[in-house]
Scaffold this active site. Sequence first.
Site, mmCIF file in Angstrom:
data_model
loop_
_atom_site.group_PDB
_atom_site.id
_atom_site.type_symbol
_atom_site.label_atom_id
_atom_site.label_comp_id
_atom_site.label_asym_id
_atom_site.label_seq_id
_atom_site.Cartn_x
_atom_site.Cartn_y
_atom_site.Cartn_z
ATOM 1 N N ASP A 455 17.714 27.432 59.595
ATOM 2 C CA ASP A 455 16.278 27.177 59.757
ATOM 3 C C ASP A 455 16.028 26.108 60.827
ATOM 4 O O ASP A 455 16.943 25.371 61.235
ATOM 5 C CB ASP A 455 15.673 26.748 58.423
ATOM 6 C CG ASP A 455 14.282 27.334 58.203
ATOM 7 O OD1 ASP A 455 13.613 27.655 59.192
ATOM 8 O OD2 ASP A 455 13.870 27.470 57.027
ATOM 9 N N ASP A 524 7.460 33.885 57.784
ATOM 10 C CA ASP A 524 7.446 33.410 56.406
ATOM 11 C C ASP A 524 6.445 34.182 55.555
ATOM 12 O O ASP A 524 6.427 34.032 54.333
ATOM 13 C CB ASP A 524 7.088 31.920 56.360
ATOM 14 C CG ASP A 524 8.278 31.032 56.660
ATOM 15 O OD1 ASP A 524 9.426 31.522 56.603
ATOM 16 O OD2 ASP A 524 8.077 29.841 56.954
#
Length: 725
Positions: A455, A524
Amino acid sequence: MSSDEVAYLRAAGVGFAVDLTTPVPTVLHWGEDLGELSPEGLAALALTGGPAVPINSLDVPRLFSVWPTEAEGWVGTPAHLGHRGGAATTPRPRLARAERRDLDEGGGELVLVLDDDVSDLDITLVYRLDAHGVLAVTAKLKARAARPDYDLAGVTAMLPIPRRAAEVLDFTGRWLRERSPQRRALTHGAHVREVRRGKPGTDSPYLLVAGVPGFGFRSGEVWAVHVGWSGDQRYLAERLPEGAGAHSAVLGGGELLRPGEVRLSPGAEYHAPTCYFAWSGDGLDGLSARFHSMLRARPRHPVSPRPLLLNTWDAVHFDHDLDRLLALTETAAKVGVERVVLDDGWFRGRRDDTAGLGDWYVDETVWPAGLTPLVARVRELGMQFGLWFEPEMVNLDSDLARAHPEWLLAPSAGVGPPSRQQYVLNVANEDAWEYLLNRMHELISEYRIDYIKWDHNRELLEAVSRERGGRDRPGVRAQTLAAYRLMDRLRALHPGLEIESCASGGGRIDLGVLRRTDRVWASDSSDPVERQMIQRWTGQLLPLELIGAHFGAERAPSTRRVTTDTFRLITSLFGHAGIELDLTRLTPDQITRVSAWAALYKEFRPLLHSGEVVRADLADDEEFLYGVLAPGSAAALYCWARVATSPELQSGRVPLPGLSPGHDYRLRIRTDVGAPGGRHRQPPAWVSAALTGWIDVPGPVLAHAGLPMPTLDPQQAMLIEVRRR
């Protein structure tokens, strides 16, 4: 003219011709293959490539060369900017040598070496036209010895495009709505997109396309560029009243350099990121076909079946209770999951997002026996194990930040505002890099980790390296290269390791990071309405097997929108499928549908992850028709979806894109995960028949006349399976 005077590369219907007789070579043609040209044909191409000399202009033709400068009369964006102590600002490169060679796999490569006695740089340009028709352009600048440092301010790779390329398309977006398309006319001046986020960002231009007005998925001539770089970027499409030599405008891109970021000492080199240029005479689908086939031909492109994945984040967040995770794992195995990924929350002090980031040790208070109990059970159930990291970031409330404040990528005067309670770790600091390598290597080795979700959740603001004496040096480029080097080293130590590029969802998706990763997290957002658009445009560059697409909760955390599980399951089928919810909370009927979807994914992933993506041009923006075709259109799977209402009661006949009118087909509607709801008492007759079994339809009917598609309810989708008879 001979090949020594005009270099001509050809592959996959694309032609690229360069005149080598001018002091700096000029591009004569980039676009549709002109066929096998004789010496006379090459001479004619060169003759017709010379621009006029207008009244009240320069007394010689204004050229647009492979390395355009003001010395040639070019007043647009120059190929490079820089200076040496405030001087040497008017480069005048000249061709030193040219080499052309054919590639074994098809296509060819042209290497041009330029000498510039003003800036004292040796410039090497490489044009590589691959077997798929994608033209990769790279540049290397080397400072000559025994001269003061040269401050490089920018390098831009540019190719000319014709007047008919009068409309441009690129992308913008935000968190949870990445890759939103935007179009405009290409008028005089420069359409410039600059990225100053330290990564491409959720508003990444992604792909800059110029084409004939009204170009679509299936029609229109288009030219495009993608900057394969994971740091700051610059894209441009530029048109001047004078044109660009014999052409009308230019398309280009490169790395956006911060002032003082690249200082070339004697003998030092700057390697510009690769810019990928592609042309298509068949619209946007033609472009995506070139990029997809190029990526699939890479030596390290994933070829094993893409495992059905469960990610734990939306199921448990920071609540890492072993019993809860074991129950989730057991249920995942029952529905057909093949890889479990433990997300954020497993390391020391990480009970929320305010602390612990950077302390890459398993939290003994939460995991007294380490991750072994969970990992062992995952493997007993026949699944792979993955783990979440965010190596490039750090919380100030961490042992790492307290022990090594000098490792922060931030001004010496102070760290500035946080983002998601975190700051940036200077991975280019060799000690920090070694720490990350050792911690990640040890964890991967100890738990035999198959997969890393990597990430990158904040932008790089005031990204400077803290150096001795309080000197702060720009650090985005060094940070990007260090992250690449860390990924490369980990994969060398662990050859079977797979890495996902995630950056608040889709904030770091580019062909630079994809040289080192096996998958991207497109967004997301698990809302299928948003995902229909996000996945459509992510697929403009990337094939489906590289795009993470997950089945999420009934009420999407990102939008609070409630959708049916059928719509969510069908939407997530078209990608590298996964699950992003707590399976233990589903009803038995829902578990049955998820299990059926998992089986459907495994049935169709050989097609979805190798076939050609096709998308229909529809007048109604609320409807989607797309599919994936096997070679020779021997088989296909289509999705017909609706995201909102529209005025029309009926869609009318809609051709299925990509099918051949020269073949006959059978089709049926797959209802494994449920049948779609529609706005009719009785659907079109073919739908009723296809819901009960195969129906035969001639190719011309499917490819040209089309099928009257059912008017679905909003947020509904339907799967159509097609096989050639």
